[in-house]
Design a protein around this motif. Structure first.
Motif, mmCIF file in Angstrom:
data_model
loop_
_atom_site.group_PDB
_atom_site.id
_atom_site.type_symbol
_atom_site.label_atom_id
_atom_site.label_comp_id
_atom_site.label_asym_id
_atom_site.label_seq_id
_atom_site.Cartn_x
_atom_site.Cartn_y
_atom_site.Cartn_z
ATOM 1 N N ARG A 323 31.196 -16.825 73.224
ATOM 2 C CA ARG A 323 30.788 -15.649 74.341
ATOM 3 C C ARG A 323 31.895 -14.968 74.802
ATOM 4 N NH1 ARG A 323 29.676 -15.563 79.793
ATOM 5 N NH2 ARG A 323 27.665 -14.276 80.455
ATOM 6 N N GLU A 324 32.819 -15.863 75.337
ATOM 7 C CA GLU A 324 34.045 -15.113 75.734
ATOM 8 C C GLU A 324 34.729 -13.916 74.897
ATOM 9 O OE1 GLU A 324 35.709 -15.660 79.160
ATOM 10 O OE2 GLU A 324 33.710 -16.811 79.320
ATOM 11 N N PHE A 325 34.928 -14.499 73.532
ATOM 12 C CA PHE A 325 35.445 -13.919 72.370
ATOM 13 C C PHE A 325 34.665 -12.410 72.292
ATOM 14 C CE2 PHE A 325 35.524 -12.959 67.772
ATOM 15 C CZ PHE A 325 36.871 -12.953 67.694
ATOM 16 N N MET A 326 33.416 -12.554 72.342
ATOM 17 C CA MET A 326 32.596 -11.463 72.301
ATOM 18 C C MET A 326 32.849 -10.236 73.323
ATOM 19 S SD MET A 326 31.054 -11.642 69.608
ATOM 20 C CE MET A 326 29.852 -12.463 68.107
ATOM 21 N N ARG A 327 32.976 -10.809 74.391
ATOM 22 C CA ARG A 327 33.234 -9.965 75.848
ATOM 23 C C ARG A 327 34.614 -8.930 75.369
ATOM 24 N NH1 ARG A 327 36.347 -12.092 80.279
ATOM 25 N NH2 ARG A 327 36.137 -9.839 81.896
ATOM 26 N N HIS A 328 35.839 -10.083 75.019
ATOM 27 C CA HIS A 328 36.912 -9.450 74.774
ATOM 28 C C HIS A 328 36.869 -8.623 73.612
ATOM 29 C CE1 HIS A 328 38.630 -11.473 78.119
ATOM 30 N NE2 HIS A 328 38.514 -12.754 77.470
ATOM 31 N N VAL A 329 36.496 -8.883 72.538
ATOM 32 C CA VAL A 329 36.116 -8.188 71.206
ATOM 33 C C VAL A 329 35.383 -6.647 71.678
ATOM 34 C CG1 VAL A 329 35.104 -7.668 69.177
ATOM 35 C CG2 VAL A 329 36.095 -9.913 69.555
ATOM 36 N N TYR A 330 34.380 -6.661 72.096
ATOM 37 C CA TYR A 330 33.684 -5.527 72.511
ATOM 38 C C TYR A 330 34.784 -4.543 73.569
ATOM 39 C CZ TYR A 330 30.354 -2.867 75.552
ATOM 40 O OH TYR A 330 29.524 -1.877 76.081
ATOM 41 N N ARG A 331 35.499 -5.036 74.617
ATOM 42 C CA ARG A 331 36.353 -4.431 75.272
ATOM 43 C C ARG A 331 37.239 -3.475 74.640
ATOM 44 N NH1 ARG A 331 40.511 -6.050 78.135
ATOM 45 N NH2 ARG A 331 40.525 -8.280 77.505
ATOM 46 N N HIS A 332 37.637 -4.102 73.553
ATOM 47 C CA HIS A 332 38.786 -3.557 72.643
ATOM 48 C C HIS A 332 38.404 -2.757 71.467
ATOM 49 C CE1 HIS A 332 42.573 -5.428 74.440
ATOM 50 N NE2 HIS A 332 41.565 -6.327 74.753
ATOM 51 N N ALA A 333 37.007 -3.159 71.112
ATOM 52 C CA ALA A 333 36.563 -2.301 70.044
ATOM 53 C C ALA A 333 35.698 -1.272 70.386
ATOM 54 C CB ALA A 333 35.669 -3.177 69.139
ATOM 55 N N MET A 334 35.259 -1.030 71.531
ATOM 56 C CA MET A 334 34.454 0.150 71.963
ATOM 57 C C MET A 334 35.429 1.289 72.238
ATOM 58 S SD MET A 334 31.173 -0.293 72.269
ATOM 59 C CE MET A 334 30.643 1.032 73.330
ATOM 60 N N PRO A 335 34.844 2.581 72.029
ATOM 61 C CA PRO A 335 33.505 2.797 71.676
ATOM 62 C C PRO A 335 33.086 2.922 70.499
ATOM 63 C CG PRO A 335 34.877 5.031 72.413
ATOM 64 C CD PRO A 335 35.675 3.716 72.204
ATOM 65 N N ASP A 336 33.992 2.754 69.290
ATOM 66 C CA ASP A 336 33.776 2.781 68.075
ATOM 67 C C ASP A 336 32.692 1.957 67.471
ATOM 68 O OD1 ASP A 336 35.726 4.882 68.023
ATOM 69 O OD2 ASP A 336 37.108 3.688 67.007
ATOM 70 N N LEU A 337 32.793 0.766 68.192
ATOM 71 C CA LEU A 337 31.984 -0.391 67.502
ATOM 72 C C LEU A 337 30.451 0.205 67.782
ATOM 73 C CD1 LEU A 337 31.922 -3.280 66.363
ATOM 74 C CD2 LEU A 337 31.895 -4.099 68.707
ATOM 75 N N ALA A 338 30.201 0.718 68.943
ATOM 76 C CA ALA A 338 28.682 1.039 69.058
ATOM 77 C C ALA A 338 27.939 1.610 67.965
ATOM 78 C CB ALA A 338 28.415 1.884 70.286
ATOM 79 N N ASP A 339 28.704 2.746 67.198
ATOM 80 C CA ASP A 339 28.325 3.289 65.924
ATOM 81 C C ASP A 339 28.872 3.007 64.721
ATOM 82 O OD1 ASP A 339 26.812 4.990 67.554
ATOM 83 O OD2 ASP A 339 28.381 5.954 68.212
ATOM 84 N N ALA A 340 29.443 1.801 64.730
ATOM 85 C CA ALA A 340 30.139 1.488 63.300
ATOM 86 C C ALA A 340 29.227 1.283 62.269
ATOM 87 C CB ALA A 340 31.066 0.344 63.803
#
Ligand SMILES: Cc1cc2nc3c(=O)[nH]c(=O)nc-3n(C[C@H](O)[C@H](O)[C@H](O)COP(=O)(O)OP(=O)(O)OC[C@H]3O[C@@H](n4cnc5c(N)ncnc54)[C@H](O)[C@@H]3O)c2cc1C
Length: 453
Positions: A323-340
């Motif tokens: 859960r913690e990992f996902m939150r940090h990955v999201y912070r660093h990978a957005m905004p590209d991750l949303a449309d990857a």
């Protein structure tokens, strides 16, 4: 007051009567953040904004628990002596204008929401309302942003590998660690003891039957009338108050945790919940702090002979690690991750995800369960729903939208890395391969297949 256990926590004053906690529907814990620092008698703002609920076909239960959760917290805080300004409004913007027209000199104090750019959007709305806003760190997680970023900058390991992150979190938090710095039981991870299928005579532990009061019943009926929702609206198995959430946590620890370990990955037609925690919605709405959940689980492991290490470590890994990992990955990978979409998948989501109308029994069972309760467990999400969508070539952002609307525990910060990256291998930011499996896996881990085509 409950705060993150990994990283330094900011101190900030709330003693000025014009510093006003602004609580969102995901900040429902009175012992966390600005509200925990504000004395009884202080003013508190809650805005029940309705326009977001009209943007998608949300599951009925998801809207009900958010609105009912807010209304219950409003009443509880008023009982404790807070002056709660509770505004029902079409939008946050309109609610803020109404608030600042009456209290122009106040400064709202808001915990940073984990979803991308939401603080920027709230700041703009407050500016438009001629008001003041102070955004403070979100203390509803176990690790701070700063602690992760410092570790990531200093670390020689790959910090976007979950196992490296998880071991760091275990060391920093001291959870399931021995005084000599080794992990309890000598192994960090008991994943290979989490993959059994239960024998025929195994009886799944009960699911606690929560009693809902008239406020929740009225809110549920209002949601059905007011919004175009999806899913069954006749039963509600999710907590809306802190008291119910704590009841659910204790019930999980006493009744369900002992079997969580071995059968974590199994799926059975007659058991929608297996031995899972069923705590995702309560944690993501802030009714429970993940740290209190973990410390209670660790204490229970040390004091009970019924809870084996593969169960305690299994669930702690999910909360302290994933859960913690996902939150940090999201912070660093957005905004590209949303449309990857590195697999270049562009098909539409099949309508069976809404209708459950399919001969594939694994999908039928899973979608019917989501329709009933806004929930399925992790392996159904990953190895049935996301697996099939990847094989079918569904555009990842479409599946993400579907999860967002239909699950009671879904928020953009948590679905995006889980669905687009873990589920559909959208970018390769932490996943090293697509999670695709043939029917052999489903047959081994479930009773769905039988004579299904
Ligand atoms: C495709 C896909 C979609 C998902 N969508 C969501 C979602 O919308 N919201 C959500 O909270 N989780 C999501 N997850 C993660 C996980 O499946 C759920 O957290 C879990 O199934 C919730 O059920 P439970 O409370 O019974 O949890 P358990 O399986 O019993 O786990 C205990 C707790 O660990 C945490 N947890 C476990 N795995 C994860 C994870 N991968 N990411 C974040 N937290 C985790 C949750 O807080 C959960 O309550 C998704 C996973 C996948 C593969």
């Amino acid at each position: 007051m409950i705060q993150p256990a990994v990283g330094d926590v900011d101190t900030y004053p709330m003693d000025d009567s014009q510093s006003v906690p602004w609580l969102l529907g995901t900040h429902l814990h009175p012992e966390v953040g600005p509200i925990s620092r504000a004395d009884a008698g202080s003013r508190v703002l809650m805005i029940e904004a309705h326009d977001f609920a009209r943007r998608k076909f949300y599951h009925h239960d998801k809207l009900t628990i958010i609105f009912s959760g807010m209304r219950h917290l409003r009443d509880e805080l008023r009982d404790r002596g807070y002056e709660v300004i509770y505004i029902k409004s079409d939008s946050f913007g309109a609610g803020l204008k109404q608030y600042f027209a009456e209290y122009p000199d106040d400064e709202l104090v808001l915990m940073r929401s984990p979803s991308y750019k939401s603080s920027t959007r709230f700041r703009e709305l407050v500016e438009k309302a001629d008001g003041n806003l102070r955004v403070v760190p979100n203390e509803l997680f176990i690790s701070t942003r700063k602690a992760f970023d410092e570790w990531a900058n200093d670390s020689e390991t790959d910090t976007f590998r979950h196992e490296n992150f998880y071991r760091w979190m275990r060391r920093e938090s001291g959870v399931l660690m021995e005084p000599d710095g080794t992990p309890t039981g000598d192994e960090w991870n008991y994943d290979d003891e989490n993959q059994e299928f239960p024998p025929d005579d195994w009886e799944a532990p009960s699911v606690i039957d929560l009693e809902h009061d008239s406020l929740t019943e009225e809110t549920s009926a209002w949601v059905s009338d007011e919004f175009d929702t999806w899913g069954d609206d006749s039963t509600l198995v999710w907590p809306v108050t802190r008291k119910q959430a704590v009841q659910k946590l204790r019930h999980f620890i006493d009744e369900r945790l002992p079997d969580f370990g071995p059968y974590q990955d199994a799926m059975r037609t007659d058991e929608w919940a297996m031995s899972h925690a069923l705590l995702g919605s309560a944690i993501n709405m802030g009714l429970l702090h993940p740290w209190e959940v973990i410390t209670e689980i660790e204490d229970a492991y040390h004091s009970s002979d019924d809870i084996e290490l593969n169960s305690a470590e299994g669930v702690i890994r999910q909360m302290l690690g994933w859960r913690e990992f996902m939150r940090h990955v999201y912070r660093h990978a957005m905004p590209d991750l949303a449309d990857a979409n590195q697999l270049d998948a562009h098909n539409e989501l099949p309508s069976l995800y809404w209708s459950a109308d399919t001969k594939m029994n694994c999908l039928k069972q899973t979608v019917e369960g989501v329709d009933q309760r806004g929930y399925s467990h992790h392996i159904q999400r990953l190895m049935v729903l996301a697996n099939f969508a990847t094989l079918w070539g569904v555009e990842p952002s479409e599946l993400n939208e579907w999860f967002n609307a239909t699950y009671v525990d879904a928020y953009h910060w948590v679905t995006t890395p889980n669905v687009i990256e873990m589920g559909q291998y959208g970018e390769g930011v932490f996943a090293t391969k697509p999670y695709v499996a043939s029917a052999n896996y489903i047959d081994k881990m479930s009773d769905y297949c039988g004579d299904c085509a």
